[in-house]
Design an enzyme around this catalytic site. Structure first.
Site, PDB file in Angstrom:
ATOM      1  N   GLU A  20     -32.709   6.731   8.968  1.00 41.90           N
ATOM      2  CA  GLU A  20     -33.631   7.731   9.506  1.00 41.90           C
ATOM      3  C   GLU A  20     -33.369   7.987  10.983  1.00 41.90           C
ATOM      4  OE1 GLU A  20     -35.754   3.718   9.825  1.00 41.90           O
ATOM      5  OE2 GLU A  20     -34.424   4.710   8.412  1.00 41.90           O
ATOM      6  N   ASP A  41     -35.484   8.819  16.113  1.00 44.11           N
ATOM      7  CA  ASP A  41     -35.828   7.968  14.972  1.00 44.11           C
ATOM      8  C   ASP A  41     -37.142   8.440  14.371  1.00 44.11           C
ATOM      9  OD1 ASP A  41     -34.993   5.228  13.654  1.00 44.11           O
ATOM     10  OD2 ASP A  41     -37.173   5.190  13.880  1.00 44.11           O
ATOM     11  N   ILE A  42     -37.192   8.541  13.033  1.00 43.17           N
ATOM     12  CA  ILE A  42     -38.422   8.957  12.351  1.00 43.17           C
ATOM     13  C   ILE A  42     -39.375   7.771  12.290  1.00 43.17           C
ATOM     14  CG2 ILE A  42     -39.393   9.907  10.227  1.00 43.17           C
ATOM     15  CD1 ILE A  42     -36.671  11.122   9.638  1.00 43.17           C
TER      16      ILE A  42
END
Length: 419
Positions: free
Chosen positions: A337, A294-295
């Site tokens: 994301e 996950d960003i």
């Protein structure tokens, strides 16, 4: 003598089938190129034997080149098509045809040399090479027609034989090899004056070879594979499109399963493909790791810099992830994301190491090339310790991803850390 020749032909066919089928079976591990090279490397020997090497059997005179090698090659191309696709099956045919034309072109230049006899009585026989070149080109043209015909016939017979794969295999081989015997013998008779009795013997021998190879295939399916995994019927009306425009089909197929922004597989492919990958890994007792990536603070990137910059960040992260993939890894974009990396043959500690390498790579890339600092948090699970289904593994990795974010983000949290 006839009995000895028959037994020797059976031994040759058994050796050919075992080696070629072994290479086809291991194509994912060692590469399809090895199978294709082995398929084509005997083309000259096959043509040479069909031209001058004949033996006597109870029903006539035959050549091992046509009986064992050519019949085996055509049936192997059919098996390659069944196991892969028409694009792959065409490659050895085109390669042989281009190579034969190249040989003829080179011989046309070579014949202008003034040769020197190094060994007494040994001079190049250009006439023999010309004869072989003509036969090889004609044989490859026939192979091209034969390969298309046997594939079309295989699909046509699907409606009639249904799930009886080996009956389709036998019928296709018998019909197409009969037509091939007519075409090749006419050329052989014209070029080298082969007697007409060789036509009948060769035809019966090719039919016998089809029966023998079908028997070997039946034994292979019984002891090493399952017939159900080979059955893949296509509508006959689509066969010519598949044979001629397979590249376009693959491009459209890839476009339909890939995320348009990042180029990686999207959620629908993840839902369709990942459960089967996990099932096979567990069935074969192989390790497997699942990484949820996950960003960090991605919404803030969009808010401050705009969605265009956010899209560029997504493309960059996806590119970095793709560059770090192993051959047994599968990457999917499952959320805005969020990415999932499914890694076959990778135990828990290997998953943690891979995740750390990815995290550091993205952090360094961000510092050097992106206007906004971007980091990722990664949660890891492994099978079967954390579960035996996709939902169980994703849930375990997602909980560890949450823990990584709670610890300050830009973190990796996996099974070892949790223990």
């Amino acid at each position: 003598m006839a009995l000895t020749n028959t037994l020797l032909l059976l031994a040759q066919a058994a050796l050919y089938f075992c080696v070629m089928m072994g290479l086809l079976r291991m194509r994912k591990q060692i590469g399809i190129g090895i199978f294709l090279c082995a398929l084509g490397v005997m083309h000259f020997l096959e043509t040479y034997l069909a031209s001058v090497f004949y033996i006597e059997l109870p029903f006539g005179i035959v050549s091992p080149g046509s009986t064992v090698l050519f019949s085996g090659k055509l049936l192997m191309i059919l098996l390659l098509y069944i196991r892969e696709d028409a694009l792959t099956a065409r490659q050895p045919i085109y390669g042989l045809l281009i190579g034969n034309f190249l040989m003829v072109g080179l011989v046309m230049i070579l014949r202008n040399h003034e040769t020197v006899a190094v060994t007494a009585g040994r001079l190049p026989d250009i006439a023999f090479i010309d004869e072989m070149g003509l036969l090889m080109i004609w044989g490859t043209l026939l192979l091209f027609v034969d390969a298309i015909a046997i594939i079309v016939l295989y699909e046509f017979l699907g409606d009639r034989f249904g799930r009886h794969l080996c009956l389709r295999f036998l019928a296709c081989g018998a019909i197409v090899l009969t037509l091939d015997q007519i075409g090749f013998f006419l050329a052989l008779h014209y070029v080298s004056g082969a007697p007409w009795q060789a036509f009948y013997g060769g035809w019966v021998a090719k039919l016998g070879a089809t029966v023998v190879y079908t028997g070997f295939f039946v034994a292979y399916l019984k002891f090493f594979d399952h017939e159900e995994s080979w059955i893949s019927n296509r509508p006959l009306k689509d066969v010519f499109q598949v044979l001629t425009y397979r590249e376009r089909y693959h491009q459209l197929l890839e476009a339909s399963v890939r995320d348009h922004l990042t180029g990686v597989y999207h959620r629908s492919q993840y839902d369709r493909e990942a459960p089967e990958i996990i099932r096979k890994s567990l069935e074969e007792n192989r390790p497997l790791s699942l990484l949820v990536i996950d960003i960090d603070h991605f919404k803030q990137v969009n808010d401050r810099l705009g969605h265009q910059s956010g899209d560029e960040v997504l493309r960059s992260i996806a590119g970095l992830l793709t560059e770090n993939l192993r051959s047994d890894d599968h990457l999917y974009r499952v959320g805005g994301e969020e990415f999932v990396l499914l890694c076959e043959h990778l135990p828990a500690d290997g998953g943690v190491s891979l995740a750390e390498r990815i995290r550091k790579t993205i952090e360094r890339f961000s510092a050097m090339y992106l206007t906004e600092k971007v980091t990722v948090s990664i949660g890891i699970s492994s099978a079967p310790a954390d579960g035996e289904t996709l939902d169980e593994l994703f849930k375990a990795a997602d909980l560890r991803l949450y823990e990584a974010k709670e610890r300050g983000r830009n973190q990796v949290f996996g099974p070892q850390a949790a223990g």
